[in-house]
Design an enzyme around this catalytic site. Sequence first.
Site: not given
Length: 199
Positions: A156, A10, A73, A178, A8
């Site tokens: 997101g 990210n 994913d 989280k 990734s």
Amino acid sequence: MTDVLVASRNAKKLAELHRVLRAAGVDGLRLLSLDDVPAFDEAPETGATFEENALAKARDAFAATGLASVADDSGVAVDALNGMPGVLSARWSGRHGDDAANTALLLGQLRDVPAERRGAAFVSACALVHAGGETVVRGEWRGTIADAPRGAGGFGYDPVFVPEGSDRSAAELSPEEKDAASHRGRALTLLVPALRALL
């Protein structure tokens, strides 16, 4: 140090895995992102499931680099939309990774859906591929879709996802809160024993 490639770019996903490993007391793994290795052809995400896509990404990364590779994913599955956007979550509006457009489209589709029918789940499949084999795990986080975005954290669909038992959106939770509850946090925690075995 054992290098592990997180397939990734990210930075938030990388930081999340760092925190999960630290919380589990796993030392000695150095996490690399796709920006840290020579570029390679990444196959498009064409799988019908989160698991298929995560495994394909991890296999590509391992084949290209020889490094133990982790890929995920993830997306949101909305009950009133028969589980969609699902694997199409990142490109729901037609442009990959346009969080604002994806969220706006989802809220538009749910505009007339009453609160009691706005159930949803964040889903994450994480795959680890290395010379010793393959591991695939799945985490789910149930909640509802809010009427409007709230909070500035996360990414997101976080601003419109309100976890079960909470009155705050996922974007209003601290990173630690989280990690402890989220779909990716749950999946990564399930992956820790396989990652620890790399050491």
